[in-house]
Design a protein around this motif. Structure first.
Motif, PDB file in Angstrom:
ATOM      1  N   ARG A   5       0.713  -1.189   0.071  1.00  0.00           N
ATOM      2  CA  ARG A   5       0.140  -0.074  -0.109  1.00  0.00           C
ATOM      3  C   ARG A   5       0.898   1.415  -0.039  1.00  0.00           C
ATOM      4  O   ARG A   5       1.917   1.370   0.712  1.00  0.00           O
ATOM      5  N   ASP A   6       0.303   2.370  -0.666  1.00  0.00           N
ATOM      6  CA  ASP A   6       0.925   3.664  -0.614  1.00  0.00           C
ATOM      7  C   ASP A   6       2.576   3.629  -1.087  1.00  0.00           C
ATOM      8  O   ASP A   6       3.218   4.361  -0.250  1.00  0.00           O
ATOM      9  N   SER A  65       0.143  -4.340   9.432  1.00  0.00           N
ATOM     10  CA  SER A  65       0.905  -3.583   8.538  1.00  0.00           C
ATOM     11  C   SER A  65       2.186  -3.267   9.212  1.00  0.00           C
ATOM     12  O   SER A  65       2.395  -2.735  10.132  1.00  0.00           O
ATOM     13  N   SER A  78      -8.141   2.096   0.038  1.00  0.00           N
ATOM     14  CA  SER A  78      -8.326   1.576   1.469  1.00  0.00           C
ATOM     15  C   SER A  78      -7.736   2.670   2.709  1.00  0.00           C
ATOM     16  O   SER A  78      -8.321   2.440   3.752  1.00  0.00           O
ATOM     17  N   THR A  79      -7.355   3.645   2.092  1.00  0.00           N
ATOM     18  CA  THR A  79      -6.989   4.945   3.381  1.00  0.00           C
ATOM     19  C   THR A  79      -7.813   5.992   3.200  1.00  0.00           C
ATOM     20  O   THR A  79      -7.976   6.862   2.066  1.00  0.00           O
ATOM     21  N   THR A  81      -9.152   9.889   4.238  1.00  0.00           N
ATOM     22  CA  THR A  81      -8.431  11.023   4.804  1.00  0.00           C
ATOM     23  C   THR A  81      -9.581  12.074   5.403  1.00  0.00           C
ATOM     24  O   THR A  81     -10.422  12.245   4.195  1.00  0.00           O
ATOM     25  N   LYS A 122      -6.144  10.215   8.872  1.00  0.00           N
ATOM     26  CA  LYS A 122      -6.164   9.134   8.203  1.00  0.00           C
ATOM     27  C   LYS A 122      -6.363   7.875   8.782  1.00  0.00           C
ATOM     28  O   LYS A 122      -6.056   7.473   9.798  1.00  0.00           O
ATOM     29  N   ASP A 177      -7.223   3.464   8.173  1.00  0.00           N
ATOM     30  CA  ASP A 177      -6.952   2.319   7.477  1.00  0.00           C
ATOM     31  C   ASP A 177      -8.238   1.664   7.276  1.00  0.00           C
ATOM     32  O   ASP A 177      -8.455   0.968   8.461  1.00  0.00           O
TER      33      ASP A 177
END
Length: 1165
Positions: free
Chosen positions: A390-391, A597, A723-724, A726, A745, A747
């Motif tokens: 992710r990201d 994570s 999936s995130t 904000t 933020k 998850d």
């Protein structure tokens, strides 16, 4: 306090470090060692201060096994205070400087505090380094000596320092190791004794030093890739050696023995055994170009074996220990090693214990750690769950397209499947892989597990994206005994859990104020008083409650402290939700029950003291997955339904993309950071999820730092791409771009897949209508059935009399539910909901389910890391699109104020203080008028007409005040919207308590009116008016608590007498009048149907008051007025005027007769 007493505190600090090491290595009885440390300080505190004893004794008595960590923290704080007391603010003796000079230049220096080497005849007052051989490191002078450049050692010297008075010089050599001869200068007779110019040691010992360097972990990232090429350099006495260089790792396993031959140490053997010189270990990063970069340093003392001692337990062979590595003042990792110093006896090296290395290793000249010291290894299997990435950020300006994850532990590893297109789907196709590795049986010695993410690019190139080192694998260890223990729980014994008393709602007095009409016309029952002061509770219509009723009941911000004997309050049963004062993740372990994570780091580590800030800047993405580690054995039992492809990760969902409806509820923000020059902000909400961005700019709230939003947003997302979530708060600006105040933020993926079921909170009660309606698409019975099926549990079995059985647990709860028409019917939903609320009690698979909640999250700004910019209260619901569609979103819009109109009729006043003196009659009088307004609306104040010349304090008015206002029933506040200034762009909303102010004044024509008295009535709770003026007393103001209280919002109309009061010179209340008034409250609709005029105007005018005609009283009684003027008011003035007139008459007669008299005398007539 004398500064050498700091030695006592240093001993305590060493003891506290020992206690922390005991806890870290999981040795037994750390509380005993801590109690001993505090006992040592208490015994020596008599030399310092009785205050120390008084503070330490209760601390020592409270040390228990469960409170050891808290007491260590308390002891460290206490030690900091003692250091502050021990240090002299200004030292009278200058410090000692040691310089190394080469070719006439100052190369390096060391500064030794004089207090550390000051001698005293009292041992406790002697400096900690006085009369001892110490190792001192010299640093670069000037600015170069600060920062990373000054951390490397320029030189290491062993030095003996002693500072004392001239009369104490006989003791300056008392701390040196024995076995030396003094070489002194020849001195003449009568010269004082001088120190020797040199010492010659005749006694020296020969040793062999064995340094067992096993591994290090969590080292400093010295390369731009986020990794290092570490090697260790070991210094001892006059020798140094280095380990091999391991490329691209932060957790090197050297497994190397360094042998220092023929180490010469001077002094007696016993002294060297008890206090050997320290070993210096420095960690460096090897670069292909340029010199090696310093990464950190640590110190160690070897375990000494003399020639006449046996090499065996318990001291030998030495055990591997962790040593903290420091880079400047910051921690830079840990090193696992052991050190032993062996004396070479008369027979030479033949008496030394042999070096028994493993036979299956051939590493050339590099010696491995011997078998007796290296940990005992066992074969472990490590199963890795590869979920997704992710990201991921760009690497060398190029986006990551085809990433792969490499897992390595103790030289073995495995690679994940390649993600063919990261943008399209960042999840792995193959979920579980495993590899076997030999690891120490002691879990504390397990090496770290390295996670590396590489991007597979064209022409077979691999680019490192980021890495992470999992330093502790203990939480990923699977223990078969745990499963057996859980199986043993499932006994035939049935445990009955009675939940009938678990009502799920909250009982409060007047917490939630209902927006209702007169209680007499409502559906509810009035609360009446019976004999013996018993109170009958009224029942209110639940349709009046809303979501805000639950919210206020949960946070208890509107609890009214009142006297139950005097207030007609309602007792309301309100179902409440859980309000968490922090993030929901902190309550449920980041929802990492099976999916974890791991942050990926890249780039050099920072050198600042705050490592957390620099680590955030180095994060380049996340790896989502998990590990499971267990010993490999042949007798491992497998279930019949065991899927060998998934290993220990059974019954986990698949990671295919899934469409989800995300419903975000934002309630309010608190303590926002000001964004405008007026110290306020104009906040509004912005939502960003994937490519969807919502900015609620039109609904900004003007000039508020604690805005109440009450908004909900629906966003469709696809996991794992989106999936995130904000949630940002922006400040609206008329000109220019809007400023970001803060953001948070979330998850969503971990919440969606968590076993805690964070998709939609479990409510405290099941209802099909009303403010507490069930909002999850799945009913409690469906949720319970799914959980039992996934966990392979027996049940649920619903039985008669409100019983349900799951496994060996039987729950009991009500089985009736009321529909919208008030009819009751049978249902099992309450039973299922009871089990869900106590799901953590279910054996083997039970865990706490997320309740209906509101979470409070901090708002952070990217440019101000670590500094909270405010807090936001919100929650998120997640609904899969492949299931039943959820109902409409809850209405959490802020309650709108209701329009009311308050009509106040001022009938009469009485006993008003008389302020004026009548100029003609001399009697006391006042020209009375009454002024009134609602608090916060002073500009709309209204006055009655003037009752002139009241000589009894009585006034007649028959005057009506009319006050329209907007009112929030739940918060008991009047809402006023107005511009702060003429230049303001929009109106600002204020919430003010509902209070009526009435004042009585004395009118003056040629000067300012005189204030006589006032009364302020809280419209929600004020004293009931007296029936007559005589019954109206000042006690209605001074003793409010003992008076019967009423609320105009319940009584609607009330008439009576109230006192006017003012403060006298002693600042005490005194009665200054009484007013007869009538208060009548109407809703906005009622006021429109029956309008009235202000004062005595149309419509519905009031009669004119029947006032006595006293304005021309002085003209009707002239003799009385003249008598008052002459005899009372102007008595002495009249006497003075008459006397003056008589004197003038006599003077006139004298002047008139004097000429004739003088002529007669002169002429003799």
């Amino acid at each position: 306090m004398h500064f050498p007493k700091l030695l006592l505190f240093l001993l305590q600090e060493d003891g506290l470090n020992d206690v922390q090491e005991i806890i870290k290595t999981e040795k037994t009885y750390p509380e005993r060692r801590l109690r001993g440390v505090l006992e040592e300080l208490s015994q020596g505190c008599s030399l310092i201060d009785s205050l120390v004893c008084q503070l330490k004794r209760p601390m020592r008595s409270q040390v228990k096994k469960s409170t050891v960590r808290d007491k260590i923290k308390l002891a460290h704080n206490f030690l900091t205070k003692l250091r502050f007391l021990a240090d002299e603010p200004q030292h009278s003796v200058p410090d000692v400087f040691i310089w190394m000079i080469g070719n006439g230049k100052r190369i390096a220096y060391a500064r030794v505090p004089s207090k550390d080497i000051l001698y005293s005849s009292t041992e406790e007052e002697t400096g900690k380094d006085c009369g001892k051989v110490k190792t001192i490191f010299l640093r670069i002078p000037g600015k170069k000596g600060f920062g990373p450049a000054g951390w490397t050692v320029q030189s290491k010297i062993e030095i003996y320092l002693w500072l004392g008075l001239n009369r104490q010089r006989k003791d300056y050599l008392s701390g040196l190791p024995n076995g030396f001869e003094e070489n002194k200068l020849s001195k003449g007779p009568g010269l004082p004794c001088s120190p020797p110019i040199s010492l010659t040691y005749m006694m020296k010992q020969i040793f062999q030093l064995r340094v067992h360097m096993y591994q290090a972990r969590s080292l400093f990232a010295a390369d731009s890739t986020g990794l290092s090429d570490p090697f260790a350099r070991v210094f001892y006495s006059t020798q140094s050696q280095v380990t091999e260089i391991l490329a691209e790792t932060l957790c090197p396993t050297w497994d190397q023995l360094l042998v220092f031959e023929n180490v010469e140490l001077f002094g007696e053997a016993t002294e060297l055994r008890d206090d050997p010189p320290i070993i210096v270990i420095e960690i460096y990063d090897q670069d292909t170009v340029g010199k090696a970069d310093f990464m950190g340093r640590t110190f160690a003392k070897p375990v000494v074996k003399m020639a006449d001692e046996h090499y065996g337990p318990p001291r030998f062979p030495p055990q591997l220990e962790y040593y903290q590595i420091y880079r400047g003042n910051c921690s830079a990792g840990e090193m696992l090693a052991a050190f032993e110093l062996l004396q070479i006896g008369p027979n030479g090296k033949a008496d030394l214990p042999p070096i028994d290395g493993p036979t299956d290793m051939d590493r050339g000249p590099i010696l491995p750690v011997p078998l007796g010291i290296r940990p005992v290894l066992s074969k472990y299997r490590i199963e890795v769950l590869f979920w997704g990435l992710r990201d991921l950020k760009r690497v060398n300006l190029a986006q990551v397209d085809r990433p792969r994850v490499d897992i390595e532990c103790a030289g073995k590893g495995i690679q994940s499947a390649l993600i063919p297109n990261y943008k399209k789907n960042p999840n792995f196709s193959t979920l579980v892989k495993w590899f076997e590795v030999d690891l120490p049986e002691n879990e504390l010695l397990h090496p770290p597990l390295n996670i590396r993410v590489v991007d597979c690019r064209a022409f077979g190139r691999y680019t490192l994206v980021g890495s992470n080192a999992v330093t502790s694998l203990r939480k990923f260890i699977y223990r078969a005994t745990d499963k057996q223990a859980n199986n043993c729980i499932c006994l035939p014994e049935i445990i009955v859990v009675n939940m009938e008393s678990d009502t799920g709602f909250k009982k409060m007095d007047t917490v939630v104020k209902l927006d209702s009409d007169d209680d007499k016309d409502g559906k509810g029952k009035k609360r009446k008083r019976k004999k013996g002061d018993e109170i009958e509770e009224e029942e209110l219509d639940e349709s009046m409650l809303d979501w805000w009723s639950k919210y206020f009941a949960s946070i208890e911000t509107l609890t009214e402290v009142s006297n139950r004997k005097t207030i007609n309050a309602s007792i309301i049963f309100v179902f409440s939700n859980k309000v968490y004062p922090k993030e929901l993740e902190s309550e449920f372990d980041n929802f990492e029950d099976w999916l974890h994570s791991f942050n990926l780091f890249r780039g050099k580590g920072g050198d600042d003291d705050d490592q957390n800030v620099t680590d955030e800047d180095r994060i380049v993405g996340k790896f989502k997955g998990s590990m499971c580690m267990y010993k490999v054995s042949d007798d491992m039992s497998r279930d019949m339904s065991f899927d060998s492809n998934m290993g220990m990760f059974q019954n986990i969902p698949h990671n295919d993309p899934i469409n989800v409806l995300v419903r975000i509820y934002v309630i309010r923000a608190t303590d926002l950071h000001p964004a405008d020059i007026n110290g306020k902000a104009d906040p509004y909400i912005a939502i960003r999820l994937g490519k969807t961005e919502i900015k609620d700019k039109e609904n900004y709230i003007s000039k508020q730092l604690n805005p109440l939003f009450g908004k909900s947003f629906d966003v469709e997302a696809t996991f794992p791409m989106d999936s995130t979530l904000t949630v940002s708060i922006y400040d609206w600006d008329l000109v220019g771009t809007d400023d970001l105040i803060g953001e948070t933020k979330i998850d969503l993926e971990n919440r969606f897949y968590s076993k805690h079921r964070a998709t939609c909170g479990i409510t405290s009660n099941y209802a099909i209508h009303g403010y507490n309606v069930w909002r999850d698409p799945m009913k409690p019975t469906q949720i319970l059935a799914k959980l039992c099926k996934d966990g392979k549990l027996d049940g649920p079995h619903y039985g008669p009399e409100g019983r349900v059985k799951v496994e060996n647990r039987v729950f009991m709860a009500p089985t009736e539910i009321e529909d919208e028409n008030g009819l009751k019917k049978k249902t099992d939903e309450h039973l299922a909901l009871t089990v869900l609320k106590h799901w953590e009690e279910i054996p083997r698979v039970g865990c706490k389910l997320v309740p209906e909640h509101v979470e409070t999250r901090p708002l952070l700004h990217p440019d101000k890391p670590g500094i909270e910019q405010g807090r936001i209260e919100m929650w998120v619901d997640l609904f899969p699109k492949d299931m039943t569609a959820p109902g409409p979103a809850l209405d959490i819009a802020p309650r709108k104020p209701k329009k009311f109109e308050l009509r106040v009729i001022v009938w009469n006043t009485d006993e008003v203080v008389l302020e004026d003196d009548d100029i003609f009659t001399g009697e006391k009088s006042s020209d009375i008028f009454v002024r009134g307004w609602l608090k916060g609306q002073q500009e709309d104040k209204q006055d009655t007409d003037v009752h002139y010349h009241s000589i009894t304090g009585e006034g007649n008015f028959n005057w009506r005040f009319v006050y329209p206002f907007d009112y929030l029933m739940a918060e008991e506040k009047i809402v006023i919207s107005k511009k702060e200034s003429m230049f303001a762009w929009d109106e600002t909303e204020y919430k003010i308590p509902a209070r009526l102010n009435l004042q009585v004044w004395d009118a003056d024509h040629f000067s300012a009116d005189d204030f006589l008295g006032a009364i302020e009535l809280d419209l929600n709770r004020f004293p009931r008016g007296a029936k007559t003026a005589k019954q109206c007393t000042i006690e209605m103001v001074t003793n409010e608590g003992e008076m019967p209280m009423v609320s105009i919002f319940k009584q609607k109309r009330i008439k009576g007498w109230w006192p006017f009061v003012a403060r006298n010179e002693e600042d005490e209340f005194e009665l200054t009048g009484k007013v007869e008034a009538e208060l009548h409250l109407l809703t906005g609709e009622e006021a429109e149907r029956s309008p009235v005029g202000e004062g005595r105007n149309e419509p519905e005018p009031l009669e004119k008051p029947n006032r006595p005609d006293t304005s021309l009283l002085w003209f009707l009684t002239p003799f009385k007025a003249i008598k008052n003027l002459v005899c009372n008011q102007y008595k002495w003035l009249a006497i003075k005027i008459v006397t003056a007139l008589l004197l003038l008459v006599m003077l006139a007669l004298f002047l008139y007769s004097m000429p004739g008299y003088m002529v007669k005398k002169m002429l003799g007539v």
